[in-house]
Design an enzyme around this catalytic site. Sequence first.
Site, PDB file in Angstrom:
ATOM      1  N   GLY A  90      33.869  -1.441  55.388  1.00  0.00           N
ATOM      2  CA  GLY A  90      33.549  -2.160  56.616  1.00  0.00           C
ATOM      3  C   GLY A  90      32.602  -1.474  57.573  1.00  0.00           C
ATOM      4  N   GLY A  91      32.339  -0.170  57.364  1.00  0.00           N
ATOM      5  CA  GLY A  91      31.439   0.538  58.260  1.00  0.00           C
ATOM      6  C   GLY A  91      31.957   0.552  59.687  1.00  0.00           C
ATOM      7  CE1 TYR A 126      21.574   6.926  56.458  1.00  0.00           C
ATOM      8  CE2 TYR A 126      22.600   8.240  54.736  1.00  0.00           C
ATOM      9  CZ  TYR A 126      22.182   7.016  55.215  1.00  0.00           C
ATOM     10  OH  TYR A 126      22.368   5.885  54.455  1.00  0.00           O
ATOM     11  N   PRO A 175      31.487   0.305  52.329  1.00  0.00           N
ATOM     12  CG  PRO A 175      32.188   2.139  51.078  1.00  0.00           C
ATOM     13  CD  PRO A 175      31.126   1.703  52.039  1.00  0.00           C
TER      14      PRO A 175
END
Length: 334
Positions: free
Chosen positions: A260-261, A112, A258
């Site tokens: 839907g992104g 990330y 969690p």
Amino acid sequence: MNDEGLGINGERLCGILTRRAFVRAALASGATILAGRAATVLGAVSEKTTTAGENSIFNIGGDLLVNRLGFGAMRLTGEGIWGWPPDRENARKVLRRALELGANLIDTADAYGPETDELLIAEALYPYPKELVIATKGGQIRPGREQWVPKGDPEYLKQCVDKSLKRLKLERIDLYQLHRIDPKVPMEDSLGALKEAQSAGKIRHIGLSEVSPEQVERARKTVPIVTVQNRYNITDRKWENTLSYCEKEQIGFMPWAPVGGTRGMTNATLEKAAKDHGVTIYQLGLAWLLHRSSVILPIPGTSSLAHLEENMAARKIQLTEEDWKTIDALASRA
């Protein structure tokens, strides 16, 4: 999510909690907020209601007590999970507020940024409270902004662990997850490197990401696995079989995306159900996960303080068992 989160009825967990105080506070989160039909207002219910975060504690690996609703730090990086965020101080504020609201499980990864997410966590939270569990991942590289490539070479993974320790300013990482299984490297070789790091005291527990029950079973022949992180939410249940396996074995299941992104959670039926209960579809989705299984550890991420407040309020949503069944049926048909 809109920018007007429900908050948590003015509730704040002030300062850094002791482990005992944290447990008391987390258990107390079963108290109610107004989040339902008139029948549930102020607890005046005609049938038994269930609070989403009623079973709010999970013990990872037998010795890491966490609030089941954690925080995913991925969204704190720049656009495309690349580089530094445009407002670095805001990112630090979001991390600190997550802890104030009761999250003591923060998920990140060396991919990330790359690297910037781990650095941000250290900037914002070091020295860390004793109750905080930082879960990071290694084994996936970013050659470019849109590229995510598994890399499970044992020597590379050993370097990943050492570099994450340095960036996070930790002597030991509580939970280190293999970000992806590299199809070019035998799983046993990749996990063997993590097992060595574990034996050396560099990591406490090991987890996997995006795996089938068969892969988890195979991995456990090399090293104990305490968590699995797969994509899963109320409208995307591709990994239902892995969740069932985790329930059976009492392995923590950390659903990524969690709510839907990047795809979001646009569903007219669920939107209406959420509105009927006075919450957002995102809060409903998080509450559903908490209600779905006691091994689920949702890690919603955001770079917005308002959205953070909104997400954390989901653990207080109170519905009847009949309501949950109806919502589950609606979601299954979505």
